[in-house]
Design an enzyme around this catalytic site. Structure first.
Site, PDB file in Angstrom:
ATOM      1  N   HIS A  26     -14.324  26.631  -0.681  1.00 36.83           N
ATOM      2  CA  HIS A  26     -13.656  25.635  -1.542  1.00 36.83           C
ATOM      3  C   HIS A  26     -13.834  25.782  -3.034  1.00 36.83           C
ATOM      4  O   HIS A  26     -14.955  26.445  -3.289  1.00 36.83           O
ATOM      5  CB  HIS A  26     -14.157  24.331  -1.024  1.00 36.83           C
ATOM      6  CG  HIS A  26     -13.620  23.227  -1.557  1.00 36.83           C
ATOM      7  ND1 HIS A  26     -13.468  22.738  -2.761  1.00 36.83           N
ATOM      8  CD2 HIS A  26     -12.325  22.401  -0.914  1.00 36.83           C
ATOM      9  CE1 HIS A  26     -12.718  21.463  -3.148  1.00 36.83           C
ATOM     10  NE2 HIS A  26     -11.937  21.461  -1.946  1.00 36.83           N
ATOM     11  N   ASP A  79      -8.628  14.702   0.867  1.00 40.60           N
ATOM     12  CA  ASP A  79      -8.213  13.576   0.739  1.00 40.60           C
ATOM     13  C   ASP A  79      -8.081  13.099  -0.840  1.00 40.60           C
ATOM     14  O   ASP A  79      -8.711  14.074  -1.586  1.00 40.60           O
ATOM     15  CB  ASP A  79      -8.981  12.329   1.145  1.00 40.60           C
ATOM     16  CG  ASP A  79     -10.246  12.355   0.887  1.00 40.60           C
ATOM     17  OD1 ASP A  79     -10.855  13.081   0.142  1.00 40.60           O
ATOM     18  OD2 ASP A  79     -11.163  11.179   1.217  1.00 40.60           O
ATOM     19  N   PHE A 123      -5.537  17.941  -5.462  1.00 42.39           N
ATOM     20  CA  PHE A 123      -6.187  18.620  -6.566  1.00 42.39           C
ATOM     21  C   PHE A 123      -5.424  18.260  -7.941  1.00 42.39           C
ATOM     22  O   PHE A 123      -5.992  18.569  -8.894  1.00 42.39           O
ATOM     23  CB  PHE A 123      -6.132  20.161  -6.538  1.00 42.39           C
ATOM     24  CG  PHE A 123      -6.922  20.665  -5.383  1.00 42.39           C
ATOM     25  CD1 PHE A 123      -8.247  20.805  -5.258  1.00 42.39           C
ATOM     26  CD2 PHE A 123      -6.441  21.064  -4.208  1.00 42.39           C
ATOM     27  CE1 PHE A 123      -9.042  21.234  -4.221  1.00 42.39           C
ATOM     28  CE2 PHE A 123      -6.877  21.628  -3.189  1.00 42.39           C
ATOM     29  CZ  PHE A 123      -8.376  21.659  -3.075  1.00 42.39           C
ATOM     30  N   TYR A 165      -8.222  12.085  -4.988  1.00 46.02           N
ATOM     31  CA  TYR A 165      -9.272  11.471  -5.891  1.00 46.02           C
ATOM     32  C   TYR A 165      -9.551  10.158  -5.586  1.00 46.02           C
ATOM     33  O   TYR A 165      -8.775   9.251  -5.523  1.00 46.02           O
ATOM     34  CB  TYR A 165      -9.223  11.790  -7.043  1.00 46.02           C
ATOM     35  CG  TYR A 165      -9.044  13.280  -7.373  1.00 46.02           C
ATOM     36  CD1 TYR A 165     -10.195  14.201  -7.022  1.00 46.02           C
ATOM     37  CD2 TYR A 165      -7.842  13.771  -7.985  1.00 46.02           C
ATOM     38  CE1 TYR A 165      -9.901  15.567  -7.344  1.00 46.02           C
ATOM     39  CE2 TYR A 165      -7.610  15.246  -8.144  1.00 46.02           C
ATOM     40  CZ  TYR A 165      -8.782  16.166  -7.894  1.00 46.02           C
ATOM     41  OH  TYR A 165      -8.708  17.415  -8.287  1.00 46.02           O
TER      42      TYR A 165
END
Length: 220
Positions: A187, A65, A78, A67
């Site tokens: 991740h 989702d 990102f 920031y």
């Protein structure tokens, strides 16, 4: 509030946007944007689709989702706008790119330059509330973005899917691995990057695959 997809995507997802859950999602978002701080801004909800048409997609990078800090989310997974401090996960992505393909670490965390080259930066949930990570999960976005992944898999060939972390890796079932390349790694967050994201060499592998299929490489 009416969620309007970029024209290049409407023909592929028009049936999906007519589903009852999508109408419920629109109503929930209208209330949220009216009364609370929600990110990204309304005009950037579908920014990934605006910058990267379906037929131009070469690489898909999946996030969870947006920031949830003020001024951070710009509609691309990102990515942050120019002038905003680069978040830790993106710092680690940049470190791996430098190690993998030798490019210098950029000063900006704005990934629009990737999107314009065919890197589709898709979050599973496209909106979030201020300082409340994951607050809009379960509202219907995941149903919609799962369909987006299916459409890419069905309509395109020779796309590289970069699935980082368990959440993204669970989306592999939506992708036809006989016609696309799926690369998985932990991740890039500071909590897990040292467990195998560093050294994964996904960026050179993606370019090698694209070059093999005459699709042109990404300038990471």
């Amino acid at each position: 509030m009416k969620l309007t997809l970029p024209s290049a995507w409407q023909k592929h997802l028009s049936l999906e946007t007519q589903q009852p859950y999508f109408a419920d999602l629109q109503r929930a978002l209208e209330l949220a944007y009216t009364h609370r701080a929600v990110y990204p801004s309304m005009e950037h909800i579908f920014r990934a689709m605006e910058l990267t048409a379906l037929e131009d997609i070469k690489v898909v990078i999946l996030g969870q989702d947006p920031y949830h800090g003020e001024g951070q989310a710009n509609g691309l997974a990102f990515s942050v706008p120019d002038g905003v401090k680069i978040p830790p996960s993106l710092k680690n992505i940049y470190k791996e790119i430098t190690s993998d393909v030798g490019t210098n670490i950029p000063q900006s965390g704005n990934l629009e330059r990737w999107a314009r080259q065919g890197v589709f930066l898709l979050n599973s949930t496209l909106t979030v509330e201020d300082r409340q990570a994951g607050f809009h999960q379960g509202w219907g976005w995941e149903t919609f973005t799962d369909e987006v992944i299916r459409v890419i898999s069905q309509e395109q060939t020779h796309v590289v899917f970069l699935l980082w972390g368990k959440f993204a890796q669970n989306k592999a079932e939506l992708i036809d691995d006989t016609k696309h390349l799926i690369l998985t790694a932990p991740h890039p967050s500071p909590l897990s990057a040292h467990r195998g994201f560093f050294g994964c060499r996904h960026f050179s592998q993606a370019n090698a695959y694209l070059q093999q299929h005459n699709r042109g490489v990404i300038q990471w």
